[in-house]
Design a protein around this motif. Structure first.
Motif, PDB file in Angstrom:
ATOM      1  N   SER A  64       0.829  -1.207   0.000  1.00  0.00           N
ATOM      2  CA  SER A  64       0.000   0.000   0.000  1.00  0.00           C
ATOM      3  C   SER A  64       0.862   1.256   0.000  1.00  0.00           C
ATOM      4  O   SER A  64       0.514   2.266  -0.623  1.00  0.00           O
ATOM      5  CB  SER A  64      -1.002  -0.016   1.154  1.00  0.00           C
ATOM      6  OG  SER A  64      -0.400   0.356   2.356  1.00  0.00           O
ATOM      7  N   SER A 118       0.827   3.952  -3.105  1.00  0.00           N
ATOM      8  CA  SER A 118       0.351   5.297  -2.809  1.00  0.00           C
ATOM      9  C   SER A 118       1.041   6.286  -3.746  1.00  0.00           C
ATOM     10  O   SER A 118       0.603   7.430  -3.876  1.00  0.00           O
ATOM     11  CB  SER A 118       0.627   5.678  -1.351  1.00  0.00           C
ATOM     12  OG  SER A 118       2.019   5.854  -1.148  1.00  0.00           O
ATOM     13  N   GLU A 143      -6.433  -7.525  -4.159  1.00  0.00           N
ATOM     14  CA  GLU A 143      -6.466  -6.066  -4.232  1.00  0.00           C
ATOM     15  C   GLU A 143      -5.756  -5.553  -5.470  1.00  0.00           C
ATOM     16  O   GLU A 143      -4.639  -5.944  -5.775  1.00  0.00           O
ATOM     17  CB  GLU A 143      -5.760  -5.468  -3.006  1.00  0.00           C
ATOM     18  CG  GLU A 143      -6.294  -5.928  -1.673  1.00  0.00           C
ATOM     19  CD  GLU A 143      -5.700  -5.107  -0.539  1.00  0.00           C
ATOM     20  OE1 GLU A 143      -5.737  -3.846  -0.634  1.00  0.00           O
ATOM     21  OE2 GLU A 143      -5.194  -5.690   0.423  1.00  0.00           O
ATOM     22  N   CYS A 191      -6.416  -1.611  -6.954  1.00  0.00           N
ATOM     23  CA  CYS A 191      -6.130  -0.199  -6.661  1.00  0.00           C
ATOM     24  C   CYS A 191      -5.749   0.074  -5.213  1.00  0.00           C
ATOM     25  O   CYS A 191      -5.089   1.061  -4.924  1.00  0.00           O
ATOM     26  CB  CYS A 191      -7.301   0.680  -7.046  1.00  0.00           C
ATOM     27  SG  CYS A 191      -8.831   0.217  -6.219  1.00  0.00           S
ATOM     28  N   THR A 192      -6.192  -0.758  -4.278  1.00  0.00           N
ATOM     29  CA  THR A 192      -5.866  -0.509  -2.881  1.00  0.00           C
ATOM     30  C   THR A 192      -4.476  -1.039  -2.530  1.00  0.00           C
ATOM     31  O   THR A 192      -3.936  -0.731  -1.473  1.00  0.00           O
ATOM     32  CB  THR A 192      -6.920  -1.133  -1.943  1.00  0.00           C
ATOM     33  OG1 THR A 192      -7.218  -2.445  -2.412  1.00  0.00           O
ATOM     34  CG2 THR A 192      -8.202  -0.298  -1.950  1.00  0.00           C
ATOM     35  N   ALA A 205      -8.071   4.726  -8.606  1.00  0.00           N
ATOM     36  CA  ALA A 205      -7.848   5.551  -7.420  1.00  0.00           C
ATOM     37  C   ALA A 205      -7.542   7.008  -7.774  1.00  0.00           C
ATOM     38  O   ALA A 205      -7.823   7.913  -6.985  1.00  0.00           O
ATOM     39  CB  ALA A 205      -6.707   4.965  -6.602  1.00  0.00           C
ATOM     40  N   THR A 238     -15.087   2.246  -8.576  1.00  0.00           N
ATOM     41  CA  THR A 238     -14.509   1.083  -7.901  1.00  0.00           C
ATOM     42  C   THR A 238     -15.529  -0.032  -7.834  1.00  0.00           C
ATOM     43  O   THR A 238     -16.709   0.223  -7.597  1.00  0.00           O
ATOM     44  CB  THR A 238     -14.089   1.452  -6.458  1.00  0.00           C
ATOM     45  OG1 THR A 238     -13.284   2.632  -6.494  1.00  0.00           O
ATOM     46  CG2 THR A 238     -13.314   0.330  -5.791  1.00  0.00           C
ATOM     47  N   ARG A 292      -6.928  10.356  -4.316  1.00  0.00           N
ATOM     48  CA  ARG A 292      -6.375   9.004  -4.297  1.00  0.00           C
ATOM     49  C   ARG A 292      -6.437   8.350  -2.920  1.00  0.00           C
ATOM     50  O   ARG A 292      -6.895   7.219  -2.767  1.00  0.00           O
ATOM     51  CB  ARG A 292      -4.909   9.052  -4.784  1.00  0.00           C
ATOM     52  CG  ARG A 292      -4.260   7.688  -5.000  1.00  0.00           C
ATOM     53  CD  ARG A 292      -2.815   7.856  -5.471  1.00  0.00           C
ATOM     54  NE  ARG A 292      -2.137   6.605  -5.723  1.00  0.00           N
ATOM     55  CZ  ARG A 292      -2.229   5.869  -6.829  1.00  0.00           C
ATOM     56  NH1 ARG A 292      -3.012   6.291  -7.806  1.00  0.00           N
ATOM     57  NH2 ARG A 292      -1.564   4.738  -6.965  1.00  0.00           N
ATOM     58  N   ARG A 310      -8.924   5.129  -1.823  1.00  0.00           N
ATOM     59  CA  ARG A 310      -8.424   3.824  -1.390  1.00  0.00           C
ATOM     60  C   ARG A 310      -8.972   3.446  -0.016  1.00  0.00           C
ATOM     61  O   ARG A 310      -9.354   2.290   0.226  1.00  0.00           O
ATOM     62  CB  ARG A 310      -6.878   3.821  -1.418  1.00  0.00           C
ATOM     63  CG  ARG A 310      -6.352   3.739  -2.844  1.00  0.00           C
ATOM     64  CD  ARG A 310      -4.894   4.157  -3.051  1.00  0.00           C
ATOM     65  NE  ARG A 310      -3.959   3.953  -2.004  1.00  0.00           N
ATOM     66  CZ  ARG A 310      -2.943   3.085  -2.043  1.00  0.00           C
ATOM     67  NH1 ARG A 310      -2.801   2.293  -3.086  1.00  0.00           N
ATOM     68  NH2 ARG A 310      -2.088   3.022  -1.048  1.00  0.00           N
ATOM     69  N   CYS A 351     -11.714   0.317   0.968  1.00  0.00           N
ATOM     70  CA  CYS A 351     -11.503  -0.717   1.993  1.00  0.00           C
ATOM     71  C   CYS A 351     -12.676  -0.794   2.951  1.00  0.00           C
ATOM     72  O   CYS A 351     -13.167  -1.882   3.273  1.00  0.00           O
ATOM     73  CB  CYS A 351     -10.220  -0.438   2.779  1.00  0.00           C
ATOM     74  SG  CYS A 351      -8.727  -0.691   1.810  1.00  0.00           S
TER      75      CYS A 351
END
Lengths: 413, 413
Positions: A286, A290, B277, B279-280, B355, B369, B390, B394, B398
């Motif tokens: 993550s 980022s 996962e 985009c996260t 994101a 998403t 962004r 994210r 979640c």
């Protein structure tokens, strides 16, 4: 010039929200040479606001508030401003039209309550808010500059970056202050000082500060001069000295992050990266994702939290786990090689450790962590002993890993 | 009782460190009925400390400071205390012995500078610091209680939890204040209010606040009575009402997190979870593994950042990606099924989205998403449209995913 930040909101006084707005503003101001002297947080109370605004106007020249600019009854900042500055709230048609247009673009009819957003103090300057409906306000009176911004972090940041910083730079004599932060990783403060101190000459009005953080020690230079050129020249002289002394540990400047640096290095070298995480559980992935544009160099990873997943997804041999355990040099090496092969990346990072608070033994205490870096046919593993705190163990493991990768890519010993 | 928090440190005023200490203290105090009125951050300057301490003693009954209690020259809190309270710093042998012993346990000789840690204001009460060398101090004088704690977060938290909260509860009449926060997820504030308002009776001295956060809306009850029993009885009455009205949305109380709740539900039902996962990038895995004991129910996951990894590690068909793209209901479903099968878990969550800030198109804008939940042979997919930021896209993805899983496990529609 004395600068004060006032963050407004019951949610801060109840601890429901951490006040990160003041840190952002203080950091950004310092980057242009403006130092904050006071930060105060107060609740959604007109009386408290009045008292705090007046105190600020007494002792500071620039005051920046955040919060309380929304359209509801709890949003009281403008009312407090009106009391303190004795101005009326005037309806501004153009502001309302702008808000309506934004809602229209999202195919939504503007809720009536937003009319309040167009009621603004007479004679104030406005700063357009690109991400929300509350305009930024500025009242300049008697040598004081009083700025009010929305509290929503994204909106506040956009206003600070695009409007307030340039405005304040114009306003104050900050052209003759130069600030630069050099970010280092992989060396403790005392050793860094040992490298820097020989032949170090601090000129007049040049300050050097050592700032530790999770990812390493930052060096901050604040240089003041009679002119912009003089300030900058003195800063560059000190910067050269620091870069000669400790250059291999410097990964960036100001707000650059280690993860951005890693991304740049991988991109520059046309390499990709995959990760295998046990105790960090996805935190490293993550962090790396980022960074905008990380899809150019980050393939992804395996969160092998359970040992069976280390075997099935990373091909870590069962016998290895039996013999050495999951938290071992051998396991870290196998995990790194496993994900490198599965994901076909040039580099791979593996992290396995005991984050705590439970799971420690005498031989393998909480905080014990192994990080493996795989490249071509080699794997390098390093052992760390962090502390007892789960959160900081996981964060430090990630930054330790990024530091190892950086050294590997740059071939630094 | 007026309470003030003062956080001390240049690193706060430069924005280098976000002041999370004050939020922690404020939140913990409120849980025992103590409300904070002022939070101030100042630098490492004796003059500023003196001024701020005096102001606090003028206007508040309980003052809690953090920071400036270390052994170096920059640590000035005790010096400021001595000036304000006109007391001497006295050497305390037993404190020094305790510090020496701790270093000895780690096989380290105590650095000489730590002698300073045993120099403490005369007549102060000390609170033992289990995780560091700076004892907590308390000076009670003229109806005021002035407490100074170390600034290192772990150390401050331990002192607050183990020493300061009980001390303050004894000191003040907070037994007749009861506070409870009910944490909800999956319902917006206005709808929650619609459920709660019918037949809602707020008794005397009982307050109900709605507090939005990333994971949902919290409901906070503060109840005051003439006695402890009265306060608690009124609180329970309101709690019952809220639980009848909105019970299915309530996942916890006070500091409970949604991820802890998910862990408890999985554990209670003897089920395991795996995640896929995109985009996260690992953020969901790291949230879940931040819960101690998560190894009982979390197997791990695949961070399939690159599309090729969705194919190779999750068996998402190439033709599916060609036809629908990675950010699609079909891909989310395939990813969820893929990781469920590979990891042999009962539940699986998949997240795929844009994101930002780049990557959006007219058909698929930034913020779009898809979250898929797989259980047995079924997959449910939900589409979200978050915003442009962004970081918040994210995080919201979640929590949106955890909320979907919670509904699925509890069979809530």
């Amino acid at each position: 010039m004395i600068i004060e930040i006032i963050t407004i909101g019951d949610e801060i006084l109840t601890g429901h929200t951490v006040d990160s707005n003041s840190a952002y503003i203080a950091k950004k101001l310092l980057e242009v040479g403006l130092e904050v002297s006071f930060i105060t947080s107060i609740g959604d109370s007109i009386e408290q606001m009045e008292e705090t605004f007046r105190q600020a106007l007494n002792r500071s020249q620039i005051i920046i508030t955040t919060g309380g600019l929304g359209p509801t009854d709890d949003d009281l900042t403008k009312k407090a401003i009106v009391r303190v500055f004795k101005r009326n709230l005037i309806f501004h048609e153009e502001v309302l039209e702008d808000i309506k247009e934004r809602y229209a673009k999202r195919d939504i009819k503007m809720p009536a309550i937003n009319h309040n957003q167009a009621l603004l103090p007479q004679g104030a300057k406005f700063f357009p808010n690109k991400l929300g409906s509350a305009v930024g306000l500025c009242i300049a009176e008697n040598g004081k500059t009083f700025i009010s911004l929305p509290g929503v972090p994204q909106e506040m940041k956009q206003l600070i970056d695009d409007e307030i910083l340039p405005y304040l730079q114009n306003l104050s004599d900050t052209k003759n202050i130069s600030v630069l932060k050099l970010r280092t990783v992989g060396i403790v403060e005392s050793k860094l000082a040992e490298l820097i101190k020989p032949d170090l000459k601090l000129e007049n009005n040049v300050r050097l500060a050592y700032l530790p953080s999770y990812s390493g020690v930052d060096l901050r230079i604040i240089s003041k001069g009679d002119t912009e050129d003089e300030a900058l020249t003195k800063l560059r002289t000190l910067q050269s000295h620091l870069e000669s002394a400790a250059g291999k540990y410097i990964y960036g400047y100001n707000s650059d992050t280690l993860e951005e640096n890693i991304g740049q290095l991988l991109k520059d070298n046309d390499k990709t990266l995959a990760v295998a995480e046990s105790c960090t559980g996805g935190l490293l992935g993550s962090l790396l994702t980022s960074v905008p544009g990380s899809s150019h160099w980050f393939k992804g990873g395996i969160i092998s939290y359970a040992n069976e997943i280390k075997e099935s997804a990373l091909a870590v041999p069962h016998t290895l786990l039996e013999q050495y355990g999951a938290v071992s040099e051998e396991c870290a090496a196998a995990m790194a090689k496993g994900v490198k092969e599965k994901f076909d990346s040039e580099y791979a990072i593996a992290i396995t450790g005991i984050a705590g608070p439970d799971g420690g033994t005498d031989e393998k205490p909480v905080g014990l962590t192994y990080v493996g870096i795989a490249y071509r046919n080699d794997v390098v593993v390093r052992m760390f002993n962090f502390g007892k705190d789960r959160i900081s163990n996981r964060t430090r493991a990630c930054y330790g890993a990024l530091e190892m990768l950086r050294r590997d890519i740059l071939d630094i010993t």
